[in-house]
Design a protein around this motif. Structure first.
Motif, PDB file in Angstrom:
ATOM      1  N   TYR A   1      -3.657  -0.971  -0.664  1.00 29.38           N
ATOM      2  CA  TYR A   1      -4.167  -0.335  -0.934  1.00 29.38           C
ATOM      3  C   TYR A   1      -3.473   0.998  -0.714  1.00 29.38           C
ATOM      4  O   TYR A   1      -3.230   2.102  -1.250  1.00 29.38           O
ATOM      5  CB  TYR A   1      -5.170  -0.033   0.509  1.00 29.38           C
ATOM      6  N   LEU A   2      -1.735   0.501  -0.085  1.00 30.67           N
ATOM      7  CA  LEU A   2      -0.809   1.914   0.215  1.00 30.67           C
ATOM      8  C   LEU A   2      -0.112   2.027  -0.928  1.00 30.67           C
ATOM      9  O   LEU A   2       0.117   3.340  -1.328  1.00 30.67           O
ATOM     10  CB  LEU A   2       0.488   0.836   0.949  1.00 30.67           C
TER      11      LEU A   2
ATOM     12  N   GLU B   1       8.899  -7.050  -8.341  1.00 27.08           N
ATOM     13  CA  GLU B   1       7.523  -7.925  -9.106  1.00 27.08           C
ATOM     14  C   GLU B   1       6.350  -7.655  -8.625  1.00 27.08           C
ATOM     15  O   GLU B   1       5.738  -7.877  -8.664  1.00 27.08           O
ATOM     16  CB  GLU B   1       8.650  -9.014  -8.982  1.00 27.08           C
ATOM     17  N   THR B   2       6.551  -7.277  -7.391  1.00 27.01           N
ATOM     18  CA  THR B   2       5.408  -7.969  -6.067  1.00 27.01           C
ATOM     19  C   THR B   2       4.302  -6.608  -6.456  1.00 27.01           C
ATOM     20  O   THR B   2       3.377  -7.083  -6.679  1.00 27.01           O
ATOM     21  CB  THR B   2       5.270  -7.805  -4.813  1.00 27.01           C
ATOM     22  N   ALA B   3       5.212  -5.573  -6.582  1.00 24.34           N
ATOM     23  CA  ALA B   3       4.678  -4.172  -6.631  1.00 24.34           C
ATOM     24  C   ALA B   3       4.015  -4.017  -8.109  1.00 24.34           C
ATOM     25  O   ALA B   3       2.449  -3.738  -8.506  1.00 24.34           O
ATOM     26  CB  ALA B   3       5.200  -3.218  -6.751  1.00 24.34           C
ATOM     27  N   ARG B   4       4.482  -4.799  -8.402  1.00 22.88           N
ATOM     28  CA  ARG B   4       3.590  -4.700 -10.376  1.00 22.88           C
ATOM     29  C   ARG B   4       2.922  -5.447 -10.499  1.00 22.88           C
ATOM     30  O   ARG B   4       1.853  -4.481 -11.130  1.00 22.88           O
ATOM     31  CB  ARG B   4       5.246  -4.931 -11.285  1.00 22.88           C
ATOM     32  N   ARG B   5       3.007  -6.468 -10.123  1.00 22.88           N
ATOM     33  CA  ARG B   5       1.633  -7.295 -10.250  1.00 22.88           C
ATOM     34  C   ARG B   5       0.511  -7.114  -9.316  1.00 22.88           C
ATOM     35  O   ARG B   5      -0.878  -6.606  -9.806  1.00 22.88           O
ATOM     36  CB  ARG B   5       1.986  -8.926  -8.903  1.00 22.88           C
ATOM     37  N   LYS B   6       0.675  -6.038  -8.353  1.00 24.87           N
ATOM     38  CA  LYS B   6      -0.827  -5.917  -7.415  1.00 24.87           C
ATOM     39  C   LYS B   6      -0.911  -4.398  -8.754  1.00 24.87           C
ATOM     40  O   LYS B   6      -2.082  -4.089  -8.149  1.00 24.87           O
ATOM     41  CB  LYS B   6       0.024  -5.100  -6.537  1.00 24.87           C
ATOM     42  N   LEU B   7       0.240  -3.377  -9.295  1.00 27.35           N
ATOM     43  CA  LEU B   7      -0.457  -2.531  -9.563  1.00 27.35           C
ATOM     44  C   LEU B   7      -0.867  -3.224 -11.229  1.00 27.35           C
ATOM     45  O   LEU B   7      -2.340  -2.429 -11.567  1.00 27.35           O
ATOM     46  CB  LEU B   7       1.018  -1.479 -10.509  1.00 27.35           C
ATOM     47  N   GLN B   8      -1.016  -4.333 -11.304  1.00 30.60           N
ATOM     48  CA  GLN B   8      -1.304  -5.093 -12.352  1.00 30.60           C
ATOM     49  C   GLN B   8      -3.422  -5.154 -12.410  1.00 30.60           C
ATOM     50  O   GLN B   8      -4.209  -4.752 -12.584  1.00 30.60           O
ATOM     51  CB  GLN B   8      -1.039  -6.278 -12.862  1.00 30.60           C
TER      52      GLN B   8
ATOM     53  N   MET C   1       3.254   7.305 -12.577  1.00 33.42           N
ATOM     54  CA  MET C   1       4.907   6.777 -11.694  1.00 33.42           C
ATOM     55  C   MET C   1       4.519   4.745 -12.111  1.00 33.42           C
ATOM     56  O   MET C   1       3.574   4.876 -12.832  1.00 33.42           O
ATOM     57  CB  MET C   1       4.330   6.700  -9.993  1.00 33.42           C
ATOM     58  N   ASN C   2       6.277   4.852 -12.466  1.00 34.86           N
ATOM     59  CA  ASN C   2       6.296   3.581 -12.833  1.00 34.86           C
ATOM     60  C   ASN C   2       6.332   2.659 -12.099  1.00 34.86           C
ATOM     61  O   ASN C   2       5.944   3.125 -10.835  1.00 34.86           O
ATOM     62  CB  ASN C   2       7.664   3.672 -13.864  1.00 34.86           C
ATOM     63  N   ALA C   3       6.221   1.484 -11.484  1.00 35.19           N
ATOM     64  CA  ALA C   3       6.673   0.108 -10.458  1.00 35.19           C
ATOM     65  C   ALA C   3       7.570   0.243 -10.095  1.00 35.19           C
ATOM     66  O   ALA C   3       8.009   0.407  -8.691  1.00 35.19           O
ATOM     67  CB  ALA C   3       6.512  -1.009 -11.469  1.00 35.19           C
ATOM     68  N   LEU C   4       9.088   0.189 -10.815  1.00 35.35           N
ATOM     69  CA  LEU C   4      10.431   0.696  -9.929  1.00 35.35           C
ATOM     70  C   LEU C   4      10.566   1.709  -9.011  1.00 35.35           C
ATOM     71  O   LEU C   4      10.468   1.066  -7.607  1.00 35.35           O
ATOM     72  CB  LEU C   4      11.435   0.469 -10.999  1.00 35.35           C
TER      73      LEU C   4
END
Length: 131
Positions: A26-27, A75-82, A61-64
């Motif tokens: 959600y964030l 890596e956590t953000a990338r997984r949650k974005l997916q 926006m990108n994951a970084l």
């Protein structure tokens, strides 16, 4: 403020369920919603000044970047974005950029947060007894 805190807790519990129990999702999603809101406000202010309407600029926006903003590990953000993409909240396009999806927009966002607005927390005025 006690009542407001109770409303906030209730809202977060409902929102948490919407995002499979993951408030980090959600964030991340709110970053996109706030960007959309900023563009809507800017367009409204420009219209109020009489400026011609401009096409909306889509900003991805990108994951970084999202990791830096939210302090969620990359890596956590990338997984949650997916997962947000898989659930239809975001879209991923060329160059690995994420964009707001269609599943949950500004109207739903404000509807969910409606109980936090002052008007809904102030008790209705009680009519004075007839004399």
């Amino acid at each position: 403020f006690y009542r407001w805190g109770g409303e906030l807790s209730s809202i977060l519990i409902r929102i948490r369920a919407r995002f499979d129990g993951d408030l980090d999702q959600y964030l991340l999603y709110m970053i996109f919603l706030l960007g959309e809101l900023a563009q809507a406000v800017a367009a409204s202010e420009a219209a109020a000044r009489g400026e011609p309407a401009r096409p909306r600029e889509r900003k991805g926006m990108n994951a970084l970047s999202l990791s830096d903003i939210t302090l969620i590990p990359r890596e956590t953000a990338r997984r949650k974005l997916q997962q947000l993409v898989a659930d239809g909240y975001l879209r991923r396009e060329g160059e690995g950029l994420y964009f707001l999806g269609d599943r949950y927009g500004l109207d739903a966002f404000f509807w969910d947060l409606k109980p936090l607005f002052w008007d809904s927390l102030v008790p209705p005025a009680t009519p004075s007894p007839a004399s």
